[in-house]
Motif scaffolding. Structure first.
Motif, PDB file in Angstrom:
ATOM      1  N   SER A  33     -77.395  28.770 -55.012  1.00 47.22           N
ATOM      2  CA  SER A  33     -76.214  28.906 -55.608  1.00 47.22           C
ATOM      3  C   SER A  33     -76.086  27.585 -55.938  1.00 47.22           C
ATOM      4  O   SER A  33     -75.663  26.466 -55.280  1.00 47.22           O
ATOM      5  CB  SER A  33     -75.463  29.385 -54.789  1.00 47.22           C
ATOM      6  OG  SER A  33     -74.135  28.981 -55.315  1.00 47.22           O
ATOM      7  N   TRP A  72     -69.685  25.864 -53.857  1.00 50.22           N
ATOM      8  CA  TRP A  72     -69.767  25.574 -52.229  1.00 50.22           C
ATOM      9  C   TRP A  72     -69.420  26.770 -51.296  1.00 50.22           C
ATOM     10  O   TRP A  72     -68.324  27.730 -51.625  1.00 50.22           O
ATOM     11  CB  TRP A  72     -68.604  24.716 -51.965  1.00 50.22           C
ATOM     12  CG  TRP A  72     -69.092  22.963 -52.518  1.00 50.22           C
ATOM     13  CD1 TRP A  72     -69.312  22.379 -50.890  1.00 50.22           C
ATOM     14  CD2 TRP A  72     -69.338  22.644 -53.331  1.00 50.22           C
ATOM     15  NE1 TRP A  72     -70.514  21.436 -52.703  1.00 50.22           N
ATOM     16  CE2 TRP A  72     -69.677  21.330 -53.379  1.00 50.22           C
ATOM     17  CE3 TRP A  72     -69.552  22.863 -55.478  1.00 50.22           C
ATOM     18  CZ2 TRP A  72     -70.836  20.174 -54.401  1.00 50.22           C
ATOM     19  CZ3 TRP A  72     -69.418  22.451 -56.058  1.00 50.22           C
ATOM     20  CH2 TRP A  72     -70.014  21.005 -55.543  1.00 50.22           C
ATOM     21  N   TRP A  73     -69.666  27.116 -49.886  1.00 47.76           N
ATOM     22  CA  TRP A  73     -69.966  28.647 -49.665  1.00 47.76           C
ATOM     23  C   TRP A  73     -68.906  28.773 -48.885  1.00 47.76           C
ATOM     24  O   TRP A  73     -68.036  29.450 -49.148  1.00 47.76           O
ATOM     25  CB  TRP A  73     -70.951  28.368 -49.040  1.00 47.76           C
ATOM     26  CG  TRP A  73     -71.388  29.620 -47.783  1.00 47.76           C
ATOM     27  CD1 TRP A  73     -71.104  29.985 -47.385  1.00 47.76           C
ATOM     28  CD2 TRP A  73     -72.148  30.512 -49.028  1.00 47.76           C
ATOM     29  NE1 TRP A  73     -71.873  31.713 -47.139  1.00 47.76           N
ATOM     30  CE2 TRP A  73     -71.998  31.696 -47.923  1.00 47.76           C
ATOM     31  CE3 TRP A  73     -72.098  31.060 -50.056  1.00 47.76           C
ATOM     32  CZ2 TRP A  73     -72.940  33.435 -48.209  1.00 47.76           C
ATOM     33  CZ3 TRP A  73     -72.503  32.294 -50.800  1.00 47.76           C
ATOM     34  CH2 TRP A  73     -73.148  33.438 -49.989  1.00 47.76           C
ATOM     35  N   ASP A  74     -67.975  27.887 -48.094  1.00 50.50           N
ATOM     36  CA  ASP A  74     -67.113  27.642 -47.610  1.00 50.50           C
ATOM     37  C   ASP A  74     -65.614  27.565 -48.506  1.00 50.50           C
ATOM     38  O   ASP A  74     -64.209  27.327 -47.688  1.00 50.50           O
ATOM     39  CB  ASP A  74     -66.817  26.680 -46.531  1.00 50.50           C
ATOM     40  CG  ASP A  74     -68.546  26.795 -45.145  1.00 50.50           C
ATOM     41  OD1 ASP A  74     -67.778  28.591 -44.970  1.00 50.50           O
ATOM     42  OD2 ASP A  74     -68.586  26.725 -44.714  1.00 50.50           O
ATOM     43  N   SER A 113     -64.539  25.152 -56.229  1.00 52.30           N
ATOM     44  CA  SER A 113     -66.091  24.723 -56.326  1.00 52.30           C
ATOM     45  C   SER A 113     -65.812  23.765 -58.098  1.00 52.30           C
ATOM     46  O   SER A 113     -66.628  23.372 -58.562  1.00 52.30           O
ATOM     47  CB  SER A 113     -67.431  25.834 -56.573  1.00 52.30           C
ATOM     48  OG  SER A 113     -66.959  26.231 -55.116  1.00 52.30           O
ATOM     49  N   VAL A 142     -65.965  31.548 -51.391  1.00 50.84           N
ATOM     50  CA  VAL A 142     -67.583  31.578 -52.093  1.00 50.84           C
ATOM     51  C   VAL A 142     -68.586  33.215 -51.360  1.00 50.84           C
ATOM     52  O   VAL A 142     -68.027  33.909 -51.981  1.00 50.84           O
ATOM     53  CB  VAL A 142     -68.625  30.704 -52.693  1.00 50.84           C
ATOM     54  CG1 VAL A 142     -69.800  30.706 -53.105  1.00 50.84           C
ATOM     55  CG2 VAL A 142     -67.515  29.529 -54.090  1.00 50.84           C
ATOM     56  N   ARG A 143     -68.204  32.975 -49.928  1.00 53.77           N
ATOM     57  CA  ARG A 143     -68.823  33.389 -48.720  1.00 53.77           C
ATOM     58  C   ARG A 143     -67.991  34.810 -48.793  1.00 53.77           C
ATOM     59  O   ARG A 143     -68.708  35.366 -48.127  1.00 53.77           O
ATOM     60  CB  ARG A 143     -69.251  33.343 -47.344  1.00 53.77           C
ATOM     61  CG  ARG A 143     -67.530  32.266 -47.050  1.00 53.77           C
ATOM     62  CD  ARG A 143     -67.607  31.738 -45.560  1.00 53.77           C
ATOM     63  NE  ARG A 143     -66.293  31.099 -44.882  1.00 53.77           N
ATOM     64  CZ  ARG A 143     -65.607  31.927 -44.730  1.00 53.77           C
ATOM     65  NH1 ARG A 143     -65.579  33.279 -44.945  1.00 53.77           N
ATOM     66  NH2 ARG A 143     -64.364  31.011 -44.486  1.00 53.77           N
ATOM     67  N   ARG A 167     -70.115  37.171 -57.731  1.00 52.14           N
ATOM     68  CA  ARG A 167     -70.465  35.294 -57.088  1.00 52.14           C
ATOM     69  C   ARG A 167     -71.296  35.330 -58.697  1.00 52.14           C
ATOM     70  O   ARG A 167     -71.278  34.146 -58.806  1.00 52.14           O
ATOM     71  CB  ARG A 167     -71.502  34.949 -56.002  1.00 52.14           C
ATOM     72  CG  ARG A 167     -72.005  33.966 -55.756  1.00 52.14           C
ATOM     73  CD  ARG A 167     -73.253  33.384 -54.358  1.00 52.14           C
ATOM     74  NE  ARG A 167     -74.101  34.947 -54.041  1.00 52.14           N
ATOM     75  CZ  ARG A 167     -75.277  34.028 -54.461  1.00 52.14           C
ATOM     76  NH1 ARG A 167     -75.570  33.320 -55.662  1.00 52.14           N
ATOM     77  NH2 ARG A 167     -75.687  35.113 -55.148  1.00 52.14           N
ATOM     78  N   GLU A 171     -71.082  32.139 -60.580  1.00 48.44           N
ATOM     79  CA  GLU A 171     -72.177  31.193 -61.461  1.00 48.44           C
ATOM     80  C   GLU A 171     -72.237  30.695 -62.160  1.00 48.44           C
ATOM     81  O   GLU A 171     -72.683  29.963 -62.951  1.00 48.44           O
ATOM     82  CB  GLU A 171     -73.542  31.421 -60.595  1.00 48.44           C
ATOM     83  CG  GLU A 171     -73.618  31.841 -58.937  1.00 48.44           C
ATOM     84  CD  GLU A 171     -74.085  30.329 -58.105  1.00 48.44           C
ATOM     85  OE1 GLU A 171     -73.883  29.674 -58.848  1.00 48.44           O
ATOM     86  OE2 GLU A 171     -74.345  30.322 -56.906  1.00 48.44           O
TER      87      GLU A 171
END
Length: 320
Positions: A99, A102-104, A110, A146-147, A154, A158
Motif C-alpha cells: 500500500s 498511511w495505515w493509521d 493520505s 485506511v486500516r 482500499r 490505491e
C-alpha cells in the motif's frame, strides 16, 4: 506533466538472475530471460502469466526496484535505476500486496500527503480527487482511517492515489480484487476512460480475464521468465485454442443441445438438466448462444465461464 516520449516502455534482452542457497550449494536462478518489450504511449496492455512466471520481477525492474542483470531498459524515456526519483513523478503503481496509503491516517490525509510529495498544485489535486471521488464512490469513507477500510474500499483508494499526480504510465496489479460486480464495472469503466480520454498508458497484471478484455487491446504473456505471446487477446485465444463456456441449468431434462451456431462442444450433466456449451468468441457471443438455447429449452439459470489465464498460458507454453 513532462513531455511524453515516443515509447513508454522499451526493453531489449532484459534479464534478471538471483543467487539462491548457501556456500557450496549456491546456484544461479534465472527469473527473467531475454524479454523484448515495446509499449507506445496510450496503449493498454495486459501482462499475464501464472504465478512464478516472472511478472513481478519484470515489473520491479520497470519501476526501478530491481536492477537488471543484463539487457537494456527505458521507461517514460528514463533509466529506472539511475533516474528512479524522476520516474516516480511519471509513474503510478497499484500493488495488491503493498500500500502507498498511511495505515493509521484517514484516506483524505493520505491523498494530501501524496500530493505534497509529488508537488501537485492544489487546483490540480482537487480536480483529480473530485473526479475519482465521484466515479469510484469514495465519499462515504474519505475520512475513515485506511486500516478500517474493506479491501475493496482500499483498492479504490490505491487507484486514486496512483492517479493524483497525473502519471504517464499506470501499473496495476489485480486492481479489482475484493470488489463486488458493480464496483468492478465502475472501476473498469473509469480506468478505460483514464486510458482513452487522458492518454495514460496502462500495464495490467491480473488473473481476472474480464479485466483484460475490458481494458486491454493487447496481451503479453510471460512464462518461466520468457515472453511466449504478444498479441491481441482474440488472437491469443485463437492461438491457444481456449474457449468460453455457457453453462445452462434447465427446468427439465433435455437431449444434448447440439447444432447451435458457434458451439464447439456440448457436455451433458445431471441427466440433461445441466449442459456445458463451449464456444469461441469469434464464432458467436454468449448473449446469442443463450438466446438460441432459450428458443429450444426452458432455462432455470445461466453461467458464463471464462477460460483461466493459467489455462491459456499452459496451452501456449506447451506449443512452444
Amino acid at each position: 506533466m513532462s513531455a511524453v516520449p515516443d515509447t513508454i516502455i522499451e526493453t531489449e534482452g532484459l534479464r534478471r538472475e538471483f543467487t539462491v542457497g548457501r556456500r557450496r550449494a549456491r546456484r544461479r536462478v534465472v527469473a527473467v530471460s531475454d524479454v523484448d518489450l515495446r509499449i507506445a504511449p496510450g496503449e493498454a496492455v495486459g501482462f499475464l502469466g501464472p504465478n512464478g512466471a516472472g511478472k513481478s520481477t519484470t515489473i520491479k525492474m520497470l519501476i526501478g526496484i530491481l536492477v537488471p542483470t543484463a539487457g537494456r531498459l527505458q521507461v517514460c524515456g528514463l533509466d529506472p535505476t539511475r533516474q528512479r526519483r524522476e520516474l516516480a513523478r511519471r509513474l503510478g503503481v497499484v500493488f495488491g500486496q503493498r500500500s502507498q496509503l498511511w495505515w493509521d491516517l484517514p484516506l483524505r490525509d493520505s491523498f494530501e500527503l501524496l500530493g505534497a510529495i509529488h508537488r501537485v498544485s492544489e487546483p490540480e489535486q482537487r480536480t483529480r480527487l473530485e473526479r475519482c471521488t465521484e466515479v469510484l464512490g469514495l465519499d462515504g469513507f474519505l475520512d475513515v482511517p485506511v486500516r478500517q477500510l474493506s479491501l475493496g474500499q482500499r483498492m479504490r483508494g490505491e487507484v486514486t492515489a496512483a492517479l493524483l499526480h497525473g502519471p504517464q504510465l499506470l501499473v496495476l496489479d489485480e486492481p479489482t480484487v475484493g470488489l463486488d460486480l458493480v464496483s468492478k464495472e465502475r472501476l473498469r469503466a473509469f480506468l478505460q476512460e483514464v486510458n482513452i480520454v487522458d492518454g495514460v498508458t496502462i500495464l495490467l497484471t491480473t488473473h481476472d480475464l474480464p479485466d483484460v478484455e475490458r481494458l486491454c487491446r493487447r496481451v503479453v504473456v510471460i512464462d518461466q521468465g520468457r515472453v511466449v505471446a504478444d498479441d491481441a487477446i482474440d488472437a491469443l485465444r485463437a492461438r491457444s485454442g481456449g474457449a468460453r463456456e455457457v453453462v445452462v441449468e434447465l427446468t427439465a431434462p433435455a437431449a444434448p443441445l447440439e447444432g447451435l451456431p458457434g458451439v464447439r462442444e456440448v457436455r451433458v450433466e445431471a441427466d440433461g438438466l445441466r449442459q456445458r456449451l463451449a464456444f469461441t468468441p469469434g464464432d458467436t457471443t454468449a448473449a446469442a448462444l443463450i438466446s438460441a438455447v432459450a428458443a429450444r429449452a426452458e432455462l432455470r439459470d445461466v453461467t458464463v465461464v471464462e477460460p483461466s489465464i493459467e489455462d491459456l498460458v499452459r496451452r501456449l507454453y506447451a506449443q512452444d
